[in-house]
Design a protein around this motif. Sequence first.
Motif, PDB file in Angstrom:
ATOM      1  N   HIS A  71       3.848   2.635 -11.588  1.00 33.02           N
ATOM      2  CA  HIS A  71       5.163   2.154 -11.145  1.00 33.02           C
ATOM      3  C   HIS A  71       5.981   3.273 -10.505  1.00 33.02           C
ATOM      4  O   HIS A  71       6.668   3.044  -9.502  1.00 33.02           O
ATOM      5  CB  HIS A  71       5.915   1.502 -12.301  1.00 33.02           C
ATOM      6  N   LEU A  72       5.894   4.466 -11.066  1.00 35.06           N
ATOM      7  CA  LEU A  72       6.602   5.596 -10.456  1.00 35.06           C
ATOM      8  C   LEU A  72       6.018   5.938  -9.087  1.00 35.06           C
ATOM      9  O   LEU A  72       6.758   6.191  -8.134  1.00 35.06           O
ATOM     10  CB  LEU A  72       6.554   6.821 -11.373  1.00 35.06           C
ATOM     11  N   TYR A  73       4.687   5.956  -8.986  1.00 34.80           N
ATOM     12  CA  TYR A  73       4.065   6.209  -7.687  1.00 34.80           C
ATOM     13  C   TYR A  73       4.519   5.173  -6.658  1.00 34.80           C
ATOM     14  O   TYR A  73       4.800   5.509  -5.498  1.00 34.80           O
ATOM     15  CB  TYR A  73       2.536   6.184  -7.797  1.00 34.80           C
ATOM     16  N   GLN A  74       4.598   3.910  -7.064  1.00 30.96           N
ATOM     17  CA  GLN A  74       5.056   2.865  -6.149  1.00 30.96           C
ATOM     18  C   GLN A  74       6.508   3.081  -5.740  1.00 30.96           C
ATOM     19  O   GLN A  74       6.859   2.894  -4.570  1.00 30.96           O
ATOM     20  CB  GLN A  74       4.887   1.485  -6.780  1.00 30.96           C
ATOM     21  N   ASP A  75       7.353   3.471  -6.693  1.00 30.94           N
ATOM     22  CA  ASP A  75       8.764   3.752  -6.381  1.00 30.94           C
ATOM     23  C   ASP A  75       8.879   4.876  -5.361  1.00 30.94           C
ATOM     24  O   ASP A  75       9.668   4.789  -4.409  1.00 30.94           O
ATOM     25  CB  ASP A  75       9.534   4.147  -7.645  1.00 30.94           C
ATOM     26  N   VAL A  76       8.103   5.933  -5.578  1.00 28.00           N
ATOM     27  CA  VAL A  76       8.142   7.073  -4.660  1.00 28.00           C
ATOM     28  C   VAL A  76       7.681   6.638  -3.271  1.00 28.00           C
ATOM     29  O   VAL A  76       8.305   6.989  -2.254  1.00 28.00           O
ATOM     30  CB  VAL A  76       7.295   8.253  -5.186  1.00 28.00           C
ATOM     31  N   LEU A  77       6.609   5.862  -3.208  1.00 32.65           N
ATOM     32  CA  LEU A  77       6.113   5.384  -1.916  1.00 32.65           C
ATOM     33  C   LEU A  77       7.167   4.552  -1.198  1.00 32.65           C
ATOM     34  O   LEU A  77       7.427   4.761   0.000  1.00 32.65           O
ATOM     35  CB  LEU A  77       4.831   4.565  -2.093  1.00 32.65           C
ATOM     36  N   CYS A  78       7.795   3.647  -1.906  1.00 31.54           N
ATOM     37  CA  CYS A  78       8.822   2.793  -1.312  1.00 31.54           C
ATOM     38  C   CYS A  78       9.988   3.635  -0.772  1.00 31.54           C
ATOM     39  O   CYS A  78      10.417   3.453   0.370  1.00 31.54           O
ATOM     40  CB  CYS A  78       9.316   1.785  -2.344  1.00 31.54           C
ATOM     41  N   SER A  79      10.455   4.564  -1.577  1.00 23.85           N
ATOM     42  CA  SER A  79      11.580   5.411  -1.155  1.00 23.85           C
ATOM     43  C   SER A  79      11.208   6.315   0.002  1.00 23.85           C
ATOM     44  O   SER A  79      11.970   6.456   0.964  1.00 23.85           O
ATOM     45  CB  SER A  79      12.083   6.257  -2.333  1.00 23.85           C
ATOM     46  N   ALA A  86       6.939   5.721   7.538  1.00 21.66           N
ATOM     47  CA  ALA A  86       5.567   5.436   7.091  1.00 21.66           C
ATOM     48  C   ALA A  86       4.547   6.485   7.528  1.00 21.66           C
ATOM     49  O   ALA A  86       3.504   6.630   6.898  1.00 21.66           O
ATOM     50  CB  ALA A  86       5.138   4.061   7.588  1.00 21.66           C
ATOM     51  N   GLU A  87       4.838   7.220   8.587  1.00 23.34           N
ATOM     52  CA  GLU A  87       3.866   8.173   9.124  1.00 23.34           C
ATOM     53  C   GLU A  87       4.082   9.603   8.639  1.00 23.34           C
ATOM     54  O   GLU A  87       3.318  10.495   9.006  1.00 23.34           O
ATOM     55  CB  GLU A  87       3.899   8.141  10.658  1.00 23.34           C
ATOM     56  N   ALA A  93       0.852  10.818   1.531  1.00 23.56           N
ATOM     57  CA  ALA A  93       0.365  11.349   0.253  1.00 23.56           C
ATOM     58  C   ALA A  93       0.722  10.392  -0.884  1.00 23.56           C
ATOM     59  O   ALA A  93      -0.090  10.154  -1.785  1.00 23.56           O
ATOM     60  CB  ALA A  93       0.952  12.735  -0.007  1.00 23.56           C
ATOM     61  N   SER A  94       1.914   9.817  -0.831  1.00 24.77           N
ATOM     62  CA  SER A  94       2.318   8.843  -1.855  1.00 24.77           C
ATOM     63  C   SER A  94       1.477   7.578  -1.766  1.00 24.77           C
ATOM     64  O   SER A  94       1.126   6.983  -2.789  1.00 24.77           O
ATOM     65  CB  SER A  94       3.797   8.493  -1.702  1.00 24.77           C
ATOM     66  N   GLN A  95       1.169   7.176  -0.558  1.00 22.47           N
ATOM     67  CA  GLN A  95       0.325   5.994  -0.367  1.00 22.47           C
ATOM     68  C   GLN A  95      -1.058   6.249  -0.974  1.00 22.47           C
ATOM     69  O   GLN A  95      -1.635   5.371  -1.624  1.00 22.47           O
ATOM     70  CB  GLN A  95       0.216   5.687   1.123  1.00 22.47           C
ATOM     71  N   PHE A  96      -1.573   7.451  -0.805  1.00 23.42           N
ATOM     72  CA  PHE A  96      -2.857   7.829  -1.397  1.00 23.42           C
ATOM     73  C   PHE A  96      -2.771   7.792  -2.926  1.00 23.42           C
ATOM     74  O   PHE A  96      -3.678   7.306  -3.593  1.00 23.42           O
ATOM     75  CB  PHE A  96      -3.278   9.218  -0.905  1.00 23.42           C
ATOM     76  N   ASP A  97      -1.655   8.306  -3.484  1.00 27.71           N
ATOM     77  CA  ASP A  97      -1.467   8.273  -4.938  1.00 27.71           C
ATOM     78  C   ASP A  97      -1.496   6.842  -5.468  1.00 27.71           C
ATOM     79  O   ASP A  97      -2.108   6.571  -6.504  1.00 27.71           O
ATOM     80  CB  ASP A  97      -0.136   8.928  -5.331  1.00 27.71           C
ATOM     81  N   VAL A  98      -0.837   5.935  -4.775  1.00 23.92           N
ATOM     82  CA  VAL A  98      -0.829   4.532  -5.204  1.00 23.92           C
ATOM     83  C   VAL A  98      -2.233   3.941  -5.089  1.00 23.92           C
ATOM     84  O   VAL A  98      -2.663   3.173  -5.953  1.00 23.92           O
ATOM     85  CB  VAL A  98       0.210   3.699  -4.413  1.00 23.92           C
ATOM     86  N   ALA A  99      -2.965   4.317  -4.041  1.00 27.48           N
ATOM     87  CA  ALA A  99      -4.339   3.825  -3.888  1.00 27.48           C
ATOM     88  C   ALA A  99      -5.212   4.271  -5.061  1.00 27.48           C
ATOM     89  O   ALA A  99      -5.933   3.459  -5.650  1.00 27.48           O
ATOM     90  CB  ALA A  99      -4.930   4.317  -2.563  1.00 27.48           C
ATOM     91  N   VAL A 100      -5.142   5.550  -5.414  1.00 20.38           N
ATOM     92  CA  VAL A 100      -5.945   6.080  -6.521  1.00 20.38           C
ATOM     93  C   VAL A 100      -5.514   5.437  -7.838  1.00 20.38           C
ATOM     94  O   VAL A 100      -6.350   5.047  -8.658  1.00 20.38           O
ATOM     95  CB  VAL A 100      -5.844   7.618  -6.589  1.00 20.38           C
TER      96      VAL A 100
END
Length: 167
Positions: A71-79, A86-87, A93-100
């Motif tokens: 949930h924290l990784y998702q929050d960071v990605l969204c913010s 997005a680029e 890097a956050s998108q990668f964290d959420v993927a993993v």
Amino acid sequence: GNEDPETLLTMQNLALVLRHRGKLAEAINVTELVLARHTDLFGPDHPDTLTSKQNLAAVLYERGMMNQSHHLYQDVLCSRSEVLGAEHPDTIASQFDVAVSSLERGNYSQAQELCQEVLAKHSTMYGDDHLTTQRSRSCLATILLERGKYAEAAHAFSEILEYQEAT
């Protein structure tokens, strides 16, 4: 003082040392304190606050607290998507964290979708042979393997091996 950027940086470094020494509960406590101070000083969407939140997600992940970490990784990605775009490398890097994190939680569909996006972005940013791109490709290959897509996984791992043997 407690709110001085150098103090906060030292605290982050202490938390990192604690993580590396396996003192995860202590690392969580220090990281939560740094996050609270960054949030109070700069607000929830400041890059330093988001880095602190990402650090907390990482130590929670190491502690096996997958749902909280995810949930924290998702929050960071969204913010980061909203603040940096997005680029931006930090967003990717956050998108990668959420993927993993999605992979570890067994959400292979989300993990694959995110990892494919990350791989495409890394390939565009760095080229196909760059180490960062290869790490993304390796993550995708692992996801394909976990999903039982053996032919695709074998192809991806073969490409990675070809790169590794050439360098």
